[in-house]
Scaffold this motif. Structure first.
Motif, PDB file in Angstrom:
ATOM      1  N   THR A 151       0.833  -1.207   0.000  1.00 36.75           N
ATOM      2  CA  THR A 151       0.000   0.000   0.000  1.00 36.75           C
ATOM      3  C   THR A 151       0.864   1.252   0.000  1.00 36.75           C
ATOM      4  OG1 THR A 151      -1.715  -1.173   1.216  1.00 36.75           O
ATOM      5  CG2 THR A 151      -1.834   1.219   1.228  1.00 36.75           C
ATOM      6  N   ARG A 152       1.970   1.210   0.748  1.00 37.29           N
ATOM      7  CA  ARG A 152       2.857   2.387   0.810  1.00 37.29           C
ATOM      8  C   ARG A 152       3.550   2.627  -0.524  1.00 37.29           C
ATOM      9  NH1 ARG A 152       4.826  -0.339   5.680  1.00 37.29           N
ATOM     10  NH2 ARG A 152       3.478   0.221   7.421  1.00 37.29           N
TER      11      ARG A 152
ATOM     12  N   GLU B 219      -8.560   2.312  -1.668  1.00 37.13           N
ATOM     13  CA  GLU B 219      -7.264   2.467  -2.343  1.00 37.13           C
ATOM     14  C   GLU B 219      -7.435   3.198  -3.671  1.00 37.13           C
ATOM     15  OE1 GLU B 219      -4.877  -1.516  -0.788  1.00 37.13           O
ATOM     16  OE2 GLU B 219      -6.152  -1.643  -2.581  1.00 37.13           O
TER      17      GLU B 219
ATOM     18  N   GLN C  21       2.268   1.744  -3.445  1.00 38.86           N
ATOM     19  CA  GLN C  21       1.214   2.214  -4.350  1.00 38.86           C
ATOM     20  C   GLN C  21       0.925   3.700  -4.158  1.00 38.86           C
ATOM     21  OE1 GLN C  21      -1.641  -0.671  -3.104  1.00 38.86           O
ATOM     22  NE2 GLN C  21      -1.196  -2.106  -4.754  1.00 38.86           N
ATOM     23  N   LYS C  22       1.145   4.199  -2.932  1.00 38.73           N
ATOM     24  CA  LYS C  22       0.932   5.626  -2.673  1.00 38.73           C
ATOM     25  C   LYS C  22       1.943   6.504  -3.400  1.00 38.73           C
ATOM     26  CE  LYS C  22      -1.270   5.223   1.882  1.00 38.73           C
ATOM     27  NZ  LYS C  22      -1.114   5.482   3.334  1.00 38.73           N
ATOM     28  N   GLU C  23       3.064   5.897  -3.839  1.00 38.03           N
ATOM     29  CA  GLU C  23       4.134   6.684  -4.457  1.00 38.03           C
ATOM     30  C   GLU C  23       4.160   6.586  -5.973  1.00 38.03           C
ATOM     31  OE1 GLU C  23       5.962   8.716  -2.840  1.00 38.03           O
ATOM     32  OE2 GLU C  23       5.494   8.126  -0.783  1.00 38.03           O
TER      33      GLU C  23
ATOM     34  N   ARG D 194      -4.391  11.413  -5.455  1.00 41.32           N
ATOM     35  CA  ARG D 194      -2.981  11.750  -5.729  1.00 41.32           C
ATOM     36  C   ARG D 194      -2.789  12.135  -7.198  1.00 41.32           C
ATOM     37  NH1 ARG D 194      -2.422   7.696  -1.765  1.00 41.32           N
ATOM     38  NH2 ARG D 194      -2.528   6.030  -3.314  1.00 41.32           N
TER      39      ARG D 194
ATOM     40  N   ALA E  76      -7.875   6.890  -3.048  1.00 41.40           N
ATOM     41  CA  ALA E  76      -6.586   7.493  -2.691  1.00 41.40           C
ATOM     42  C   ALA E  76      -5.727   7.702  -3.937  1.00 41.40           C
ATOM     43  CB  ALA E  76      -5.859   6.608  -1.685  1.00 41.40           C
ATOM     44  N   PHE E  77      -5.734   6.745  -4.874  1.00 42.85           N
ATOM     45  CA  PHE E  77      -4.991   6.888  -6.132  1.00 42.85           C
ATOM     46  C   PHE E  77      -5.515   8.087  -6.922  1.00 42.85           C
ATOM     47  CE2 PHE E  77      -4.677   6.334 -10.674  1.00 42.85           C
ATOM     48  CZ  PHE E  77      -3.364   5.937 -10.877  1.00 42.85           C
TER      49      PHE E  77
END
Length: 761
Positions: free
Chosen positions: A186-187, A221, A189-191, A228, A224-225
């Motif tokens: 998950t971390r 998720e 994927q956040k980047e 961003r 959140a994508f």
């Protein structure tokens, strides 16, 4: 297939069966080759080191290798040098034996992720040393690089590795044969968005990001994508797959969109990129207030939630007219929305407490009109105000604003929310205010399909049925009574006599009858209201007599008389019509005796205060005459000064405001002057300059006025009032503000440039 009694059909199996492979199955192949069996008892760690150093590693079983990677007791007995030697040997085996390597790396990844793992810590601590060795297998090197970055929590760099490999974080992890059940995925994927340069965004980067989006398992998720992506990339990126996905899933046009779950910063960027109205923020608030949870938390029953939903849907037809919006929420609703709306938009404020029943309030600025919508409650009305500077500043800029404050302002029109209200409110907006829906659709949102057909020229094509009209008529009568009870309590009509109150009720009933198509009732009530001295009723009656297709010459003469009477009471439209068509009228005609404020048995001061508090301009003028006299020798001037300031604050008549300002300046009372300047600060350009002059005078009396002048300068800057800006900067310069002095000099220099060019030419 049979038993002794019943025959059963033979069960059929699918042509292809199997089980899903997990990561461990991908690499753990027991095979059919010769397998080295472990000795008994198993070889110790030191024995394994000696066998490797003597070139006999082929005598060591895979199970013995695994044993020494897990048995911490053997490691605690080693010296530091022996421990390093053992790490060297085991890491060499891990990198050379694919089966051992896959199992060991799998366990290392579990340990780094904080999961239960049997790998000894000494191997984790020496992994970076192994990476520096030359000749490592490519896959081993990639695994060690991945695990070292994971150990250092360099998730952005891990995302960059995925981008360079053109694999999503999920498939890169799977390709490396590392645990897929982890917390770090998950971390990473956040980047993924952060490793793509917005300036070089192209189809390749978009395809990779789109695959990353599709690999996400949960809605949370994916939201959140999207968030961003929105915050990082400009609208130029929206021509590819990811952009299309954002438009489909995040713009507030679909019921199941992510819009209401995005942060305020993401919504703000989408609003700018797609030119969206702030209405959709209000729709999100209404959506939360209309949900079942609102009943449990806020006590909003089904009827109240339906009221909120219907108001919101009605105004969704006019979103492109919106210039500004504001939402005022009772404290309980304010905290509820803040909790579930992912924060609060900047235009949402807490409603100041008042005696009126709490209700959510929406305020819209549309063209030259301000609409205030009370979403629920017994009265639950819509008020329409002229978009004057005064009203705009009061309704949009006042931090402390209550329901009573709003209702105390003089509105242009009011509308109910009784059954069938949408049909009549749309008609009012279209005919009186020239506002039509901006959806471009042949239907009106918020109404059932059977009655929502719409034409821009004719409005709603299907009128409410007779049963609904009857119900509306029955419910409107008590609503009108309740409305005027509330209106008279606001104090904006001053001390009204019974006749004046009754005339207002008659006028409301006349308009109600007109709306319902009852012409006879309309004529009866409009005449009663006009006879009782209501200027608006006089104007309405006079206009209908003048313009009626069946009006005789005598009726048109009566119409002229009524228009003239309305003009005599300073009715704006009647006065303009009378001047234009030369209809005779008398300026400032005194009202009838029964319409005047009763001043009998009152002192001069009481009479003056009552007149100043009245709503009629004629009464106010009488009060000002008395005030001039009383200020010469009154014992209690403060009460009189307060009354003058109050009238100054609520009057929109320039002549009255100017006269009061002169009277208060002459008295030179510091508190009164401060309040005078505050009231003038909400007025015209000339009044704001006058306010600055008063502040400068107060400064000479050692009153700190810098903050007040600064506020006026900011307002002038925002609303392009150059004269006010220069006056404010000049005073601030005199107060020692160097920034103001610099800005003033710059403005003066720019203004002088054309003159200098003229002389040079």
């Amino acid at each position: 297939m049979k038993n002794s009694v019943i025959s059963f059909a033979q069960p059929s199996l699918p042509s292809k069966v199997g089980i899903e492979k997990n990561s461990f199955d991908d690499f753990f192949d027991m095979g059919t080759d010769a397998t080295v069996l472990p000795s008994f008892p198993p070889k110790s760690l030191l024995q394994i080191v000696n066998l490797v150093d003597s070139g006999r590693a082929n005598e060591i079983s895979i199970f013995e290798w695994l044993e020494v990677t897990e048995n911490t007791e053997q490691w605690t007995e080693l010296t530091d040098d022996q421990s390093l030697d053992a790490c060297r040997v085991i890491w060499m085996a891990i990198c050379c034996n694919s089966v051992l390597g896959d199992i060991a790396f799998f366990k290392v990844a579990l340990a780094i992720d904080g999961k239960s793992s049997s790998i000894v810590p000494q191997l984790l601590e020496t992994m970076s040393i192994v990476r520096s060795e030359k000749g490592l297998d490519t896959l081993c090197a990639e695994k060690i690089d991945w695990l070292l970055l994971l150990q250092a929590q360099q998730h952005r760099e891990l995302a960059n590795i995925c981008w360079n490999a053109n694999l999503t974080p999920y498939y890169k992890t799977k390709w490396l044969r590392l645990p897929l059940a982890n917390t770090y995925l998950t971390r990473i994927q956040k980047e993924v968005c952060s490793v793509i340069d917005p300036q070089s965004y192209d189809e390749n980067s978009d395809n990779w990001l789109y695959e990353c989006f599709l690999s996400l398992q949960t809605t949370k998720e994916r939201i959140a994508f999207c968030e961003r992506f929105i915050l990082r990339f400009s609208k130029s990126a929206y021509s590819y797959l990811c952009g299309k996905t954002i438009e489909e899933r995040c713009l507030p046009f679909n019921e199941d969109c992510y819009w209401y779950l995005l942060s305020e910063s993401a919504k703000e960027k989408l609003k700018n990129q797609f030119n969206l109205s702030n209405y959709y923020e209000l729709k999100g608030i209404s959506r939360l207030l209309s949900e079942d949870d609102a009943e449990r938390v806020l006590g909003l029953d089904k009827q109240k939630r339906r009221q909120i939903h219907s108001r919101t849907m009605f105004w969704s037809n006019y979103t492109k007219h919106f210039k500004r919006i504001r939402a005022l929420l009772p404290e309980s609703s304010f905290h509820y929305i803040a909790q579930f709306n992912n924060g609060l938009p900047p235009f949402v404020d807490k409603l100041a407490s008042s005696e009126s029943q709490d209700s959510e309030v929406y305020i819209f600025e549309l063209s030259k009109l301000i609409v205030v919508e009370f979403l629920r409650g017994g009265l639950s009305e819509t008020r329409f105000f002229n978009a004057t500077d005064w009203n705009l500043k009061r309704l949009f800029d006042s931090r402390e604003l209550s329901i009573d404050d709003i209702r105390s302002l003089s509105q242009q029109e009011v509308h109910d929310h009784i059954v069938g209200w949408q049909y009549f409110c749309e008609k009012l907006l279209r005919i009186k205010f020239k506002l039509t829906p901006t959806t471009g659709k042949p239907y009106f949102k918020g109404l059932p399909p059977s009655v929502n057909s719409y034409s821009e020229t004719k409005g709603l094509l299907i009128a409410p049925e007779s049963r609904m009209m009857t119900e509306r008529k029955i419910l409107l009568a008590p609503w009108v009574e309740q409305f005027w009870n509330v209106e008279f309590k606001t104090g904006k009509y001053g001390e009204c006599g019974d006749t004046q109150k009754q005339s207002s009720v008659y006028l409301a009933k006349a308009l109600m009858a007109k709306q319902l198509g009852n012409h006879d009732e309309y004529e009866m009530f409009i005449r009663k209201a006009a006879d009782d001295g209501n200027p608006e009723a006089m104007w309405q009656l006079g206009r209908s007599l003048l313009l009626g297709s069946r009006s005789t010459a005598a009726m048109r003469k009566q119409g002229e008389d009524w228009v003239g009477k309305a003009a005599s009471f300073a009715h704006h439209e009647a006065k303009e019509t009378a001047i234009r068509f030369r209809i005779p009228f008398v300026e400032n005609v005194p009202p009838k005796p029964e319409e005047t404020i009763s001043l009998e048995e009152k002192s001069e001061l009481e009479s003056c205060l009552a007149s100043l508090a009245a709503v009629r301009e004629w009464d106010q003028q009488q009060g000002l005459k008395l005030a001039k006299k009383l200020l010469l020798d009154a014992d209690d001037k403060q009460v009189l000064l307060d009354a003058l300031v109050t009238l100054l604050s609520k009057s929109q008549r320039f002549e009255i405001r100017d006269e009061i300002t002169a009277m208060l300046q002459q008295e030179d009372d510091i508190n009164a002057l401060m309040n005078t300047a505050l009231a003038l600060s909400n007025g015209s350009t000339l009044e704001q300059i006058k306010a600055i002059e008063i502040y400068e005078h107060l400064h000479e009396s050692n009153v700190d006025v810098k903050e007040k002048v600064n506020a006026l300068v900011k307002f002038a800057d925002d609303f392009k009032r150059g004269a006010v800006l220069v006056a404010g900067l000049r005073v601030l310069s005199n107060l020692g503000d160097l920034d103001a002095a610099y800005r003033l000099a710059k403005i003066i220099h720019v203004r002088q440039l054309p003159r200098l060019e003229h002389y040079e030419n």
